[in-house]
Motif scaffolding. Structure first.
Motif, mmCIF file in Angstrom:
data_model
loop_
_atom_site.group_PDB
_atom_site.id
_atom_site.type_symbol
_atom_site.label_atom_id
_atom_site.label_comp_id
_atom_site.label_asym_id
_atom_site.label_seq_id
_atom_site.Cartn_x
_atom_site.Cartn_y
_atom_site.Cartn_z
ATOM 1 N N LEU A 1 60.805 -28.784 42.981
ATOM 2 C CA LEU A 1 60.654 -29.488 43.055
ATOM 3 C C LEU A 1 62.158 -30.169 43.963
ATOM 4 N N LEU A 2 63.464 -30.094 42.775
ATOM 5 C CA LEU A 2 64.508 -30.747 42.264
ATOM 6 C C LEU A 2 65.318 -30.756 43.206
ATOM 7 N N THR B 1 57.173 -34.708 51.038
ATOM 8 C CA THR B 1 56.537 -33.907 49.604
ATOM 9 C C THR B 1 55.292 -33.733 49.794
ATOM 10 N N PRO B 2 55.595 -31.928 48.886
ATOM 11 C CA PRO B 2 53.994 -31.374 48.640
ATOM 12 C C PRO B 2 53.158 -31.582 47.176
ATOM 13 N N LEU B 3 52.296 -31.694 47.166
ATOM 14 C CA LEU B 3 51.087 -31.780 46.340
ATOM 15 C C LEU B 3 49.852 -31.093 46.550
ATOM 16 N N ALA B 4 49.734 -29.741 45.964
ATOM 17 C CA ALA B 4 48.608 -29.407 45.970
ATOM 18 C C ALA B 4 47.634 -29.196 44.853
ATOM 19 N N VAL B 5 46.466 -29.730 45.758
ATOM 20 C CA VAL B 5 45.891 -30.001 44.203
ATOM 21 C C VAL B 5 43.646 -29.249 44.351
ATOM 22 N N SER B 6 43.101 -29.626 43.870
ATOM 23 C CA SER B 6 41.705 -28.612 43.698
ATOM 24 C C SER B 6 40.341 -29.488 43.995
ATOM 25 N N LEU C 1 57.754 -23.740 48.198
ATOM 26 C CA LEU C 1 58.005 -22.829 49.632
ATOM 27 C C LEU C 1 58.824 -24.867 50.452
ATOM 28 N N PHE C 2 57.751 -25.935 50.503
ATOM 29 C CA PHE C 2 57.231 -26.663 51.347
ATOM 30 C C PHE C 2 58.797 -27.811 50.920
ATOM 31 N N ALA C 3 58.831 -27.923 49.519
ATOM 32 C CA ALA C 3 59.576 -28.888 49.001
ATOM 33 C C ALA C 3 60.941 -28.119 48.883
ATOM 34 N N GLU C 4 61.579 -26.749 48.704
ATOM 35 C CA GLU C 4 63.008 -26.557 49.374
ATOM 36 C C GLU C 4 62.827 -26.477 50.139
ATOM 37 N N SER C 5 62.681 -25.846 51.145
ATOM 38 C CA SER C 5 62.289 -25.345 52.643
ATOM 39 C C SER C 5 62.948 -27.189 53.352
#
Lengths: 438, 438
Positions: B313-314, A300-305, A279-283
């Protein structure tokens, strides 16, 4: 609202120099007093059907009809790339047990999601699906997504699956999937024309496979609908997604923050992180023209646990370049899944303080410790506490991030609903395949 | 070498302005003619045991002995954070079927990896593990990792698991895990003192759980050993990790690249991406003092699955800020897992060109298309082609990235073997737990 939103530590008065100031917020509000009025007037004819939850709710009967037709089946293979499967996986993982990286089981039923193009994986899906009771569900808004068509052909051309019923989900009458459905009589579920792929988590794209697992899809839409008026209000005090959008925009444009982390302290929300990343990257990852100059924007979105990523990405977040805004997500634990820890055995005496603790309390302390250590470096963070993982809460969560994106699109003067740059790589791949001999 | 390394498209003459020039490479080589001589002289007494593959090979007999003791067991629960489990998962996923986000099965045997602190997940592990034939394997170099101890206590305090044998993997005689082992007589596997957590993929940390699954752990070490002399040679022409390190360093310091993507076109290597992310994030994300100024360095690693991420991400990589260096990884497909596609049915006629194609050919075309579209934006990329997924190849791959990190540490004048910043968050969490009433 079913989620508690805490943006305090994005502010200068809480974290110091790198936070946003009240003056900056006031100026942004003055420059954009009515972002939602602007969005909803829709001068550029953007695809805003993801806000039309009445239309989405009306589609539920189509989904229920399609589900009724496959009532006696026990394996659904949903095939799709990007937004065609990310929402499905995100929500399925909050509801049932995962039986593999991309499969889910609920009682007798199994949902297998084919979300990449990998020959070994597709071969394994054929092996796992067996021969009885399988339904194939290719999902593509355009109906022409190369990987989806290729996987669908590979699956449906296997003798074991050749007679499996097919339910097509597509939004393009002229696409290959719609044409295929007309030729074969396969039922078609719609991807509404005014709902983009990555905004389709509350459409038949995911509601059909989720419904197959017994997910209460009506409640999901209810939760989003209940939150909508708050999340589309031009109120900088009370609309949480407007508040987040304003702060993220200021941090990106005034403080050079370029990366967004989402620390998810809940394994069941791991897959949600992938949906959020897309959602964040492409939008927001876009080129725009400013005074005939090309400007490239995007975070740049980075989802982590968490807490796991404290042992992986945290060192970089704390000591590396100060370019990361951290969101933290956890679920308010109201019910213990396990008894509290009893007295540690001899040898582990220095951990005596864990006696009487539940694991979820320890994880929460880890979250607090991590947020505090970021704050001590003047690094901004926000916190979302989900009441629980019920569908209503997740409906709100999805709409929260989608509405934040819509507003950030206004601030940035970009179109958040397209992905123009990826077309070239598709054409190049097709050309390679057409030109070289099979 | 068992991997083909292609760095051509990191160069200015191939991709234009954003690539590195021969002059820049020559200057770097002149400034650092002997990085490996410098590393191996080891003036700072860095923990370089990950290069001492003779010592690691000698430890195999300890691993085999420990495995022999649990020969009649069929479930191994390995508990550890960060480097204590990332290598295990990375390699297990290349070898056997994944039965969940963090579990693997090989014949009668199951390996469950507890790599996060989440009460619901640990409760599910207890449910899955059953009561018979379970072995618990807490892994922590310090022996004092809070999440590992908490999970181990939660598991071992359940009546169903209270009598399960325990094999401890630790490297600190004074830590809680070693003390526990002495008190209870549990066998201990070593984490060598000169091998850091994120460099321990070729040590008993992962060799024990991998061996339990039947993974040919000897071959893994052989592959790394065979590649070592090449990967530690001060030869800027023929040492691939030295070549990569030089180019990444120049792109980061001369072209402002701040993010490293790893596009993995192979589902079985998905978990490898998590191992790779930790290696780069923790090793290079550092503060250093330059003329009494604090300088923060580090590259944000982002491992994604291809072609899936072309739909996620592209768009950002192509149109967003030009700050991403892309590595691409694929496996040379020598054996088809599925027959070629036959003629598409009516309705899918525009995909007739897929007839006779294998899915892996289509995925390769996608990779080429994506790399080319990045190149057209003057964005650098490199390509690793793995001969196959055999242990020897993965041993080389692991050592390739580890040696690249070691050299980048030299270029940056940082210590890549520590993670000083994460200590504070641990202390804060402990304090919270000690101060609030249980």
């Amino acid at each position: 609202m079913r989620i508690t939103y805490d943006f305090t530590w994005l502010h200068k008065d809480a974290i110091g120099e790198r936070g946003v100031s009240s003056q900056e917020l006031a100026a942004l509000e003055q420059a954009h007093p009515h972002p939602w009025k602007q969005i909803l007037q829709n001068p550029y004819n953007w695809p805003l059907g993801w806000l039309d939850l009445e239309a989405r709710t009306a589609e539920l009967s189509l989904v229920r009809q399609a589900l009724a037709r496959i009532e006696n089946r026990n394996v659904l293979v949903t095939i799709g790339m990007g937004g065609s499967t990310l929402g499905t996986k995100a929500l399925a993982a909050t509801f049932v047990r995962q039986t593999g990286p991309s499969s889910f089981s609920a009682g007798e039923r199994e949902l297998i999601v084919v979300d990449n193009l990998d020959e070994a994986t597709t071969a394994e899906v054929i092996h796992r699906a067996g021969t009885q009771g399988v339904v194939l569900n290719p999902v593509s808004k355009s109906g022409n997504t190369l990987e989806t068509i290729a996987n669908f052909l590979a699956l449906s051309q296997r003798p074991a699956l050749a007679d499996s019923p097919v339910v097509v989900t597509t939004g393009n009458r002229d696409g290959a999937l719609a044409t295929y459905a007309r030729e074969t009589g396969a039922p078609v579920l719609p991807v509404p024309g005014d709902v983009g792929g990555r905004f389709s988590a509350l459409s038949p794209v995911s509601l059909f496979p989720l419904g197959f697992l017994g997910y209460p899809i009506e409640d999901l839409l209810e939760g989003a609908t209940a939150a909508r008026s708050n999340l589309t209000a031009d109120d900088y005090e009370s609309n949480p997604s407007l508040r987040l959008a304003a702060r993220l925009h200021l941090l990106a444009t005034r403080r050079n923050f370029s990366e967004l982390m989402l620390w998810i302290y809940c394994d069941a929300l791991r897959e949600f992180g992938r949906w959020w990343e897309q959602l964040f990257a492409e939008s927001l990852g876009k080129q725009k023209q400013v005074a005939s100059e090309t400007v490239r924007v995007g975070l740049t979105p980075l989802a982590v646990s968490g807490p796991a990523a404290q042992h992986s990405l945290l060192q970089l977040a704390l000591d590396g370049p100060p370019n990361k805004i951290s969101g933290f997500t956890k679920v308010a634990q109201t019910r213990a899944e396990l008894p509290a820890l009893s007295h540690p055995p001899r040898g582990v005496a220095e951990f005596n303080y864990l006696q009487g603790r539940h694991l979820h309390e320890i994880a929460s302390a880890e979250l607090e410790g991590t947020r505090s250590s970021l704050r001590h470096q003047s690094l901004p963070s926000y916190l979302l506490i989900l009441q629980d993982l019920q569908p209503e809460v997740l409906g709100e969560l999805i709409l929260f991030f989608e509405t934040a994106i819509a507003v950030m699109g206004v601030y940035l003067s970009i179109d958040p609903y397209t992905q123009p740059a990826v077309e070239e790589s598709k054409q190049l791949a097709r050309k390679l395949l057409q030109q070289s001999p099979a």
